[in-house]
Design an enzyme around this catalytic site. Structure first.
Site, PDB file in Angstrom:
ATOM      1  N   ARG A 129       0.772  -0.996   0.082  1.00 10.38           N
ATOM      2  CA  ARG A 129       0.132   0.072   0.109  1.00 10.38           C
ATOM      3  C   ARG A 129       0.858   1.190   0.060  1.00 10.38           C
ATOM      4  O   ARG A 129       1.971   1.100   0.724  1.00 10.38           O
ATOM      5  CB  ARG A 129      -0.908   0.060   1.402  1.00 10.38           C
ATOM      6  CG  ARG A 129      -2.095  -1.055   1.249  1.00 10.38           C
ATOM      7  CD  ARG A 129      -3.173  -0.540   1.775  1.00 10.38           C
ATOM      8  NE  ARG A 129      -4.214  -1.641   1.843  1.00 10.38           N
ATOM      9  CZ  ARG A 129      -5.487  -1.402   2.177  1.00 10.38           C
ATOM     10  NH1 ARG A 129      -5.879  -0.130   2.760  1.00 10.38           N
ATOM     11  NH2 ARG A 129      -6.250  -2.442   2.061  1.00 10.38           N
ATOM     12  N   ASP A 181      -5.582  -0.619  10.917  1.00 10.50           N
ATOM     13  CA  ASP A 181      -6.415  -0.403   9.730  1.00 10.50           C
ATOM     14  C   ASP A 181      -5.969   0.883   9.126  1.00 10.50           C
ATOM     15  O   ASP A 181      -6.769   1.771   8.742  1.00 10.50           O
ATOM     16  CB  ASP A 181      -7.767  -0.599   9.729  1.00 10.50           C
ATOM     17  CG  ASP A 181      -8.328  -2.054   9.895  1.00 10.50           C
ATOM     18  OD1 ASP A 181      -7.745  -2.741   9.300  1.00 10.50           O
ATOM     19  OD2 ASP A 181      -9.152  -2.057  10.997  1.00 10.50           O
ATOM     20  N   LYS A 233      10.785   3.291   7.871  1.00  9.13           N
ATOM     21  CA  LYS A 233      11.213   3.861   8.775  1.00  9.13           C
ATOM     22  C   LYS A 233      12.603   4.602   8.451  1.00  9.13           C
ATOM     23  O   LYS A 233      13.328   4.237   7.407  1.00  9.13           O
ATOM     24  CB  LYS A 233      11.684   3.004   9.909  1.00  9.13           C
ATOM     25  CG  LYS A 233      11.800   3.445  11.053  1.00  9.13           C
ATOM     26  CD  LYS A 233      10.599   3.569  11.871  1.00  9.13           C
ATOM     27  CE  LYS A 233      10.545   4.200  13.204  1.00  9.13           C
ATOM     28  NZ  LYS A 233       9.336   4.142  13.909  1.00  9.13           N
TER      29      LYS A 233
HETATM   30  P1  NAD Z   1      12.057  10.288  22.840  1.00  8.54           P
HETATM   31  O1  NAD Z   1      13.439  10.734  22.382  1.00  8.54           O
HETATM   32  O2  NAD Z   1      11.135  11.415  23.017  1.00  8.54           O
HETATM   33  O3  NAD Z   1      12.021   9.918  24.457  1.00  8.54           O
HETATM   34  C1  NAD Z   1      13.045   8.762  24.674  1.00  8.54           C
HETATM   35  C2  NAD Z   1      13.418   8.904  26.066  1.00  8.54           C
HETATM   36  O4  NAD Z   1      13.924   7.589  26.895  1.00  8.54           O
HETATM   37  C3  NAD Z   1      14.330   9.815  26.319  1.00  8.54           C
HETATM   38  O5  NAD Z   1      14.069  10.997  27.187  1.00  8.54           O
HETATM   39  C4  NAD Z   1      15.592   9.212  26.712  1.00  8.54           C
HETATM   40  O6  NAD Z   1      16.439   9.953  27.598  1.00  8.54           O
HETATM   41  C5  NAD Z   1      15.238   8.211  27.384  1.00  8.54           C
HETATM   42  N1  NAD Z   1      16.084   6.861  27.531  1.00  8.54           N
HETATM   43  C6  NAD Z   1      16.943   6.487  26.645  1.00  8.54           C
HETATM   44  N2  NAD Z   1      17.507   5.226  26.927  1.00  8.54           N
HETATM   45  C7  NAD Z   1      17.076   5.002  28.313  1.00  8.54           C
HETATM   46  C8  NAD Z   1      17.358   4.273  29.242  1.00  8.54           C
HETATM   47  N3  NAD Z   1      18.339   2.965  29.101  1.00  8.54           N
HETATM   48  N4  NAD Z   1      16.634   4.188  30.490  1.00  8.54           N
HETATM   49  C9  NAD Z   1      15.861   4.988  30.819  1.00  8.54           C
HETATM   50  N5  NAD Z   1      15.552   6.225  29.858  1.00  8.54           N
HETATM   51  C10 NAD Z   1      16.321   5.930  28.588  1.00  8.54           C
HETATM   52  O7  NAD Z   1      11.612   9.226  22.236  1.00  8.54           O
HETATM   53  P2  NAD Z   1      10.131   8.819  21.878  1.00  8.54           P
HETATM   54  O8  NAD Z   1       9.607   9.465  20.625  1.00  8.54           O
HETATM   55  O9  NAD Z   1       9.238   8.741  23.226  1.00  8.54           O
HETATM   56  O10 NAD Z   1      10.335   7.012  21.631  1.00  8.54           O
HETATM   57  C11 NAD Z   1      10.472   6.131  22.434  1.00  8.54           C
HETATM   58  C12 NAD Z   1      10.197   4.773  21.844  1.00  8.54           C
HETATM   59  O11 NAD Z   1       8.708   4.824  21.235  1.00  8.54           O
HETATM   60  C13 NAD Z   1      10.966   4.414  20.670  1.00  8.54           C
HETATM   61  O12 NAD Z   1      11.261   2.789  20.797  1.00  8.54           O
HETATM   62  C14 NAD Z   1      10.000   4.849  19.255  1.00  8.54           C
HETATM   63  O13 NAD Z   1      10.502   3.870  18.438  1.00  8.54           O
HETATM   64  C15 NAD Z   1       8.675   4.531  20.146  1.00  8.54           C
HETATM   65  N6  NAD Z   1       7.612   4.978  19.250  1.00  8.54           N
HETATM   66  C16 NAD Z   1       7.744   6.453  19.297  1.00  8.54           C
HETATM   67  C17 NAD Z   1       6.353   7.115  18.686  1.00  8.54           C
HETATM   68  C18 NAD Z   1       6.517   8.521  18.397  1.00  8.54           C
HETATM   69  O14 NAD Z   1       5.242   8.900  18.128  1.00  8.54           O
HETATM   70  N7  NAD Z   1       7.363   9.530  18.867  1.00  8.54           N
HETATM   71  C19 NAD Z   1       5.476   6.070  18.068  1.00  8.54           C
HETATM   72  C20 NAD Z   1       5.682   4.938  18.149  1.00  8.54           C
HETATM   73  C21 NAD Z   1       6.697   4.100  18.676  1.00  8.54           C
END
Ligand code: NAD
Length: 472
Positions: free
Chosen positions: A66, A99, A106
């Site tokens: 898609r 959906d 990525k």
């Molecule tokens: P972000 O950068 O806003 O926040 C991540 C936080 O995790 C940071 O504050 C960092 O200091 C902290 N961190 C990193 N390593 C750490 C550790 N070992 N122990 C404790 N804290 C730690 O990132 P985000 O956008 O919140 O993304 C976080 C996760 O969520 C990622 O896996 C990302 O792929 C996933 N995700 C994000 C979104 C989105 O919309 N932003 C959507 C789906 C999935």
């Protein structure tokens, strides 16, 4: 290869293999769904101070079944091809589960964003976007990035602006990226969407009395304890909303600088402010510091929310995890080898490809808004408000009772964009969980929600391919 070295991408594929044995799709079709369709690795120079730095970056389009493809852009020193491929694959399955009619993609830039100035980050983001434009790897009908770890609305605004310099006059250009600031073609509710979706997912799981009794919990969110790893975009909104709307008690938070605990519960809103002002969660009034940041994962709690990065729960620490439910707010926080250990302990794992899909769901709403060139609610809000006001007047007249001004305001309110976005997100998360749960309950060999989610995704993506007539 020793089992310890299973990479993130291999983990995703091993989970895929486990589920693919339980679906009725041709082998070749499964192979096509599994592989990444296009991988673009780039290296480009950026001026940092008076030096030239060579930046390594990626964009992976996992599935073209898609279009456009969709997926965030990550800024982190951990970025490599394997990680971006794993994240792109997860996006395909995630979109299918909720959906959202996109293929998965990525992006990743191998930098530590805290080591660059705002101007330097802008140069890197603009140059990265330029590379994507040059190779036709971005566009509202081609591939649409969004925020991920280390990026946010600011970077998305730079991406749109750069895209527009190349595509001047392209009428739908605003849909080339989502997660933009609201005043720059973004949508209300995108920033909180992933965390809010995590809360809706947890709430849904907790709502099934029978499932909860099996793990020794009462149904419902109120009074449950939660531990969060990572107080970034996803972790902070998941914590805030769980606390405010679900009456969940956040007893511990772990961040880069360490971890804190409070039996009474931490006020997440105040904690976020405290960290903003002091640069750390350590010393937050009413909390105690834990010996190190990783022990937070091993605390006794009802719900553990890893919201930082992948592979934080491994076969080493899995035996010590005491949570009853793990909600994978981050992508891939549980290493493949840890999964069985956790499942054998009776822990419910709410898989990433479902529970953190709120971000892509609202990104889809933002993309629809950009293509329709109008905000949600603009056309019908006033009309609905007038209809409700007439109805309330009629009720008063027929019953002879007076409805208070406050009640009238609640009853006659037309929906704003944020109301519609939240309601669309809630509906999506509830419906998707019910689909996954049904698979888990109906299929005898399915023991866990991740396999059920995969089965659901594979059937949907497989059907798309079959409908395209690509496979006999
Ligand atoms: P972000 O950068 O806003 O926040 C991540 C936080 O995790 C940071 O504050 C960092 O200091 C902290 N961190 C990193 N390593 C750490 C550790 N070992 N122990 C404790 N804290 C730690 O990132 P985000 O956008 O919140 O993304 C976080 C996760 O969520 C990622 O896996 C990302 O792929 C996933 N995700 C994000 C979104 C989105 O919309 N932003 C959507 C789906 C999935």
């Amino acid at each position: 290869m020793s089992k310890q070295n299973i990479s993130f991408y291999e983990s995703v594929n091993l989970n895929f293999d486990k589920a693919s044995k339980l679906v009725d799709l041709p082998k070749g079709l499964l192979e096509q769904i599994k592989v990444c369709n296009a991988v673009y690795q780039m290296k480009f120079p950026v001026k940092v101070g008076n030096q030239i730095k060579v930046i390594e970056a990626y964009r992976v389009q996992h599935s073209h079944h898609r279009l456009p493809t969709k997926g965030g852009i990550r800024y982190s020193t951990h970025v490599d091809q394997d990680e971006v491929m794993a994240l792109a694959a997860l996006m395909t399955y995630k979109c299918a589960i909720v959906d959202v009619p996109f293929g998965g993609a990525k992006g990743g830039v191998k930098i530590n964003p805290t080591k660059f100035t705002e101007r330097q980050l802008e140069s890197i983001t603009r140059r990265y976007t330029t590379e994507l434009v040059r190779k036709n790897f971005i566009g509202p009908g081609i591939d649409v990035p969004a925020p991920d770890y280390g990026t946010g609305p600011r970077e998305m605004a730079w991406i749109l602006d750069t895209y527009n310099t190349f595509k001047n006059g392209e009428i739908d250009s605003a849909g080339c990226v989502t997660g933009k600031p609201v005043n720059q073609n973004g949508i209300n509710g995108r920033n909180e969407a992933t965390g809010r979706g995590v809360y809706y997912g947890i709430r849904e799981v907790l709502s099934y009395e029978k499932d909860m009794r099996e793990i020794g919990l009462d149904p419902g969110t109120a009074g449950k304890t939660m531990v969060i790893q990572g107080l970034g975009n996803v972790g902070s909104f998941a914590g805030l909303i769980s606390q405010e709307e679900g009456d969940i008690k956040v007893i511990a938070v772990s961040e880069f600088e360490g971890a804190i605990y409070s039996e009474k519960g931490l006020n997440v809103q105040k904690l976020i402010k405290f960290r903003k002002n002091t640069g750390s969660i350590i010393g937050f009034p009413g909390s105690v510091s834990l010996p190190n940041r990783d022990v937070a994962l091993e605390l006794e709690c009802d719900i553990l929310v890893p919201a930082a990065l992948e592979n934080v729960i491994t076969k080493e620490n899995a035996p010590r995890i005491k949570a009853k439910i793990i909600a994978e707010a981050a992508n891939g926080p549980i290493a493949y080898e840890a999964e069985d250990i956790l499942l054998k302990k009776g822990i419910i794992i709410i898989p990433d490809m479902y529970v953190n899909a709120g971000g892509v769901t609202v990104s889809y709403f933002e993309w629809l808004k950009n293509l329709s060139h109008t905000r949600f609610g603009r056309i019908e809000k006033r009309f609905n408000q007038n209809t409700y006001t007439n109805l309330v007047g009629l009720i008063e007249k027929m019953t002879g009772k007076v409805i208070s001004e406050r009640e009238k305001l609640i009853l006659t309110k037309g929906a704003d964009e944020i109301d519609l976005v939240r309601s669309g997100l809630e509906e999506t998360m509830v419906e998707a969980y019910n689909q996954i749960r049904l698979v888990a309950k109906r299929k005898k060999k399915v023991q866990d929600l991740r396999t059920a989610a995969f089965i659901n995704a594979l059937n949907k993506v497989g059907n798309d391919y079959l409908n395209l007539g690509v496979f006999p």
